[in-house]
Design an enzyme around this catalytic site. Structure first.
Site, PDB file in Angstrom:
ATOM      1  N   CYS A  13      -2.722  11.469  -6.331  1.00 55.35           N
ATOM      2  CA  CYS A  13      -2.471  11.458  -7.792  1.00 55.35           C
ATOM      3  C   CYS A  13      -2.336  12.862  -8.367  1.00 55.35           C
ATOM      4  O   CYS A  13      -1.702  13.055  -9.398  1.00 55.35           O
ATOM      5  CB  CYS A  13      -3.579  10.705  -8.509  1.00 55.35           C
ATOM      6  SG  CYS A  13      -3.719   9.017  -7.936  1.00 55.35           S
ATOM      7  N   HIS A  49      -1.975  12.160 -15.841  1.00 55.87           N
ATOM      8  CA  HIS A  49      -1.577  11.250 -14.764  1.00 55.87           C
ATOM      9  C   HIS A  49      -1.866   9.829 -15.249  1.00 55.87           C
ATOM     10  O   HIS A  49      -2.934   9.551 -15.789  1.00 55.87           O
ATOM     11  CB  HIS A  49      -2.377  11.569 -13.501  1.00 55.87           C
ATOM     12  CG  HIS A  49      -2.382  10.447 -12.515  1.00 55.87           C
ATOM     13  ND1 HIS A  49      -1.231   9.849 -12.075  1.00 55.87           N
ATOM     14  CD2 HIS A  49      -3.408   9.787 -11.905  1.00 55.87           C
ATOM     15  CE1 HIS A  49      -1.544   8.881 -11.234  1.00 55.87           C
ATOM     16  NE2 HIS A  49      -2.856   8.817 -11.116  1.00 55.87           N
ATOM     17  N   ASN A  60       0.671   2.656 -12.127  1.00 52.77           N
ATOM     18  CA  ASN A  60       0.264   3.970 -11.620  1.00 52.77           C
ATOM     19  C   ASN A  60       1.195   4.331 -10.459  1.00 52.77           C
ATOM     20  O   ASN A  60       1.166   3.670  -9.420  1.00 52.77           O
ATOM     21  CB  ASN A  60      -1.198   3.867 -11.169  1.00 52.77           C
ATOM     22  CG  ASN A  60      -1.755   5.143 -10.588  1.00 52.77           C
ATOM     23  OD1 ASN A  60      -1.012   6.033 -10.184  1.00 52.77           O
ATOM     24  ND2 ASN A  60      -3.066   5.236 -10.532  1.00 52.77           N
TER      25      ASN A  60
HETATM   26  O1  UT7 Z   1      -4.819   7.027  -9.784  1.00 45.76           O
HETATM   27  C1  UT7 Z   1      -5.850   7.380  -8.909  1.00 45.76           C
HETATM   28  C2  UT7 Z   1      -7.147   7.256  -9.510  1.00 45.76           C
HETATM   29  N1  UT7 Z   1      -7.467   5.865  -9.763  1.00 45.76           N
HETATM   30  C3  UT7 Z   1      -8.075   5.579 -10.893  1.00 45.76           C
HETATM   31  O2  UT7 Z   1      -8.316   6.417 -11.705  1.00 45.76           O
HETATM   32  C4  UT7 Z   1      -8.530   4.136 -11.066  1.00 45.76           C
HETATM   33  C5  UT7 Z   1      -9.908   4.117 -11.677  1.00 45.76           C
HETATM   34  N2  UT7 Z   1     -10.506   2.792 -11.746  1.00 45.76           N
HETATM   35  C6  UT7 Z   1      -9.982   1.813 -12.529  1.00 45.76           C
HETATM   36  O3  UT7 Z   1      -8.976   1.983 -13.141  1.00 45.76           O
HETATM   37  C7  UT7 Z   1     -10.773   0.532 -12.644  1.00 45.76           C
HETATM   38  O4  UT7 Z   1     -12.005   0.668 -11.983  1.00 45.76           O
HETATM   39  C8  UT7 Z   1     -10.017  -0.700 -12.098  1.00 45.76           C
HETATM   40  C9  UT7 Z   1      -8.872  -1.053 -13.010  1.00 45.76           C
HETATM   41  C10 UT7 Z   1      -9.503  -0.441 -10.707  1.00 45.76           C
HETATM   42  C11 UT7 Z   1     -10.934  -1.924 -12.028  1.00 45.76           C
HETATM   43  O5  UT7 Z   1     -11.474  -2.170 -13.312  1.00 45.76           O
HETATM   44  P1  UT7 Z   1     -13.050  -2.381 -13.495  1.00 45.76           P
HETATM   45  O6  UT7 Z   1     -13.264  -2.620 -14.910  1.00 45.76           O
HETATM   46  O7  UT7 Z   1     -13.741  -1.189 -12.881  1.00 45.76           O
HETATM   47  O8  UT7 Z   1     -13.320  -3.700 -12.684  1.00 45.76           O
HETATM   48  P2  UT7 Z   1     -14.275  -3.949 -11.418  1.00 45.76           P
HETATM   49  O9  UT7 Z   1     -13.688  -3.391 -10.184  1.00 45.76           O
HETATM   50  O10 UT7 Z   1     -15.663  -3.570 -11.781  1.00 45.76           O
HETATM   51  O11 UT7 Z   1     -14.224  -5.532 -11.335  1.00 45.76           O
HETATM   52  C12 UT7 Z   1     -14.750  -6.373 -12.395  1.00 45.76           C
HETATM   53  C13 UT7 Z   1     -14.492  -7.823 -12.035  1.00 45.76           C
HETATM   54  C14 UT7 Z   1     -14.983  -8.185 -10.634  1.00 45.76           C
HETATM   55  O12 UT7 Z   1     -15.441  -9.505 -10.686  1.00 45.76           O
HETATM   56  P3  UT7 Z   1     -17.024  -9.827 -10.803  1.00 45.76           P
HETATM   57  O13 UT7 Z   1     -17.646  -9.195  -9.604  1.00 45.76           O
HETATM   58  O14 UT7 Z   1     -17.480  -9.217 -12.088  1.00 45.76           O
HETATM   59  O15 UT7 Z   1     -17.067 -11.314 -10.800  1.00 45.76           O
HETATM   60  C15 UT7 Z   1     -13.729  -8.127  -9.812  1.00 45.76           C
HETATM   61  O16 UT7 Z   1     -13.783  -8.965  -8.673  1.00 45.76           O
HETATM   62  O17 UT7 Z   1     -13.088  -8.083 -12.043  1.00 45.76           O
HETATM   63  C16 UT7 Z   1     -12.695  -8.647 -10.783  1.00 45.76           C
HETATM   64  N3  UT7 Z   1     -11.349  -8.172 -10.498  1.00 45.76           N
HETATM   65  C17 UT7 Z   1     -10.252  -8.805 -10.911  1.00 45.76           C
HETATM   66  N4  UT7 Z   1     -10.067  -9.921 -11.636  1.00 45.76           N
HETATM   67  C18 UT7 Z   1      -8.812 -10.297 -11.918  1.00 45.76           C
HETATM   68  C19 UT7 Z   1     -10.968  -7.067  -9.794  1.00 45.76           C
HETATM   69  N5  UT7 Z   1      -9.637  -6.976  -9.764  1.00 45.76           N
HETATM   70  C20 UT7 Z   1      -9.160  -8.042 -10.456  1.00 45.76           C
HETATM   71  C21 UT7 Z   1      -7.873  -8.487 -10.782  1.00 45.76           C
HETATM   72  N6  UT7 Z   1      -7.743  -9.609 -11.507  1.00 45.76           N
HETATM   73  N7  UT7 Z   1      -6.773  -7.823 -10.400  1.00 45.76           N
END
Ligand code: UT7
Length: 335
Positions: A114, A262, A292
């Protein structure tokens, strides 16, 4: 000593639009979750056989060169940033040298994910500053779609990423008050495995064993991301590295005319915007349309901002990125 300036910009994205609803047909996800957590509405995916990281980079580069009025024979060096090269080796830099019919100029591949475009700009800037080269082609391009786990297992990563390419021609600027004023690069490899694609790197493995095992559950060929940990580090490092760049140039937050972060997650950009008390028209976002695109995200966003007339001569433009490595960096530009 010279400065370098951005003499031309271009971008290319595939025509194929993939909406959040399209993704929900192949994995357990939904439009509301993706938009709420990331801001993304749709992204572009290449169609099989139509594009590659290099071909998209070449298309973006041609536009940037046309706008800079720089012919192929005037390009002195190529820097290509990507995490998704056409071949494991050689890298895409030499393919660009071939496909654009450049002289036998040097071609360097940058592997900083990134932050790749920031690192690439920084490298190009040093060569121009010292007078070694006059015109450098800097490209960021990614094909993510072919390498994502498009099942529910991969949903935490796969819904974020899109394909595309952006390019800039950096040229010599004799006025040292204009152009790229400074670049700032960082890394923290202790977190290397928090956002990682392990294969096809060998890392102590033998190709012959991988082929023999032929394990369909081998997840090392898909990217892994500890999303929340990456998010928390991103907001801290983005802020730090933007402030580092401003301080270096005796600038204040209020001097920023345009911040191009980014495009990792709209929530990250909004966090920075609120923290720095910037207005909507001071922070550029297009992640809603493209997702992204890693090394391509900054040059695509910069090109769109410039095309929309949101960057004018004399503006202070700040580029900043954070990602896998971890790596992060910023560029301060007087346009
Ligand atoms: O570009 C390089 C650098 N990358 C970044 O900067 C990305 C940084 N991180 C993020 O943008 C976020 O952490 C994400 C968008 C990747 C994920 O969002 P989050 O709010 O951190 O969600 P999470 O991973 O904590 O997941 C929350 C819930 C989980 O379910 P439970 O355990 O609460 O029941 C996941 O299983 O959301 C679930 N989940 C989804 N649900 C529907 C994870 N991915 C999905 C999905 N659709 N695609």
């Amino acid at each position: 000593m010279y400065n370098s300036k951005i003499a031309g910009l271009g971008f290319y994205v595939p025509d194929n639009i993939v909406t959040n609803d399209d993704l929900s047909k192949v994995m357990d996800t939904n439009d509301a979750w993706i938009q709420e957590r990331t801001g993304i509405k749709e992204r572009r995916f290449i169609k099989k056989g139509e594009d590659t990281t290099t071909s998209m980079g070449v298309k973006a580069a041609k536009i940037a060169m046309d706008r800079a009025k720089i012919a192929a024979e005037d390009i002195d060096f190529v820097v290509f940033a990507t995490l998704s090269p056409d071949y494991y080796f050689p890298g895409p830099g030499v393919l660009v040298q071939r496909d654009l019919g450049l002289r036998t100029v040097g071609a360097l591949d940058v592997r900083n994910q990134c932050s790749g475009f920031i690192y690439a700009i920084s490298v190009a800037d040093q060569y121009i500053k010292t007078g070694m080269y006059k015109n450098i082609l800097v490209i960021g391009s990614e094909v993510h779609s072919s390498g994502l786990d498009m099942t529910s297992r991969g949903r935490g990563v796969s819904v974020i990423f899109g394909d595309g390419a952006g390019a800039a021609v950096l040229s010599r600027e004799e006025d040292l008050t204009k152009g790229i004023l400074s670049t700032h690069l960082h890394s923290e490899g202790v977190h290397a495995e928090e956002l990682v694609l392990k294969a096809p790197g060998m890392g102590g493995r033998w190709v012959s064993d991988i082929l023999k095992d032929n394990d369909p559950n081998d997840e090392s060929y898909f990217p892994y991301m500890n999303g929340q940990f990456v998010f928390k580090n991103a907001v801290v490092r983005f802020s730090e590295v933007i402030m580092e760049g401003l301080h270096k140039n005796n600038l204040e937050i209020s001097d920023i005319d345009m911040l191009i972060p980014h495009q990792a997650n709209l929530r990250i950009s909004q966090f920075i915007q609120q923290k720095f008390k910037l207005k909507d028209d001071q922070v550029f976002s297009n992640i809603q349309k493209y997702g992204n695109t890693t090394a391509a995200s900054i040059p695509i966003a910069l090109t769109e901002a410039w095309q929309a007339g949101q960057i004018k001569s004399g503006d202070t433009v700040v580029l900043a990125a954070f990602g896998s490595g971890f790596t992060w960096g910023s560029v301060i530009i007087k346009w």
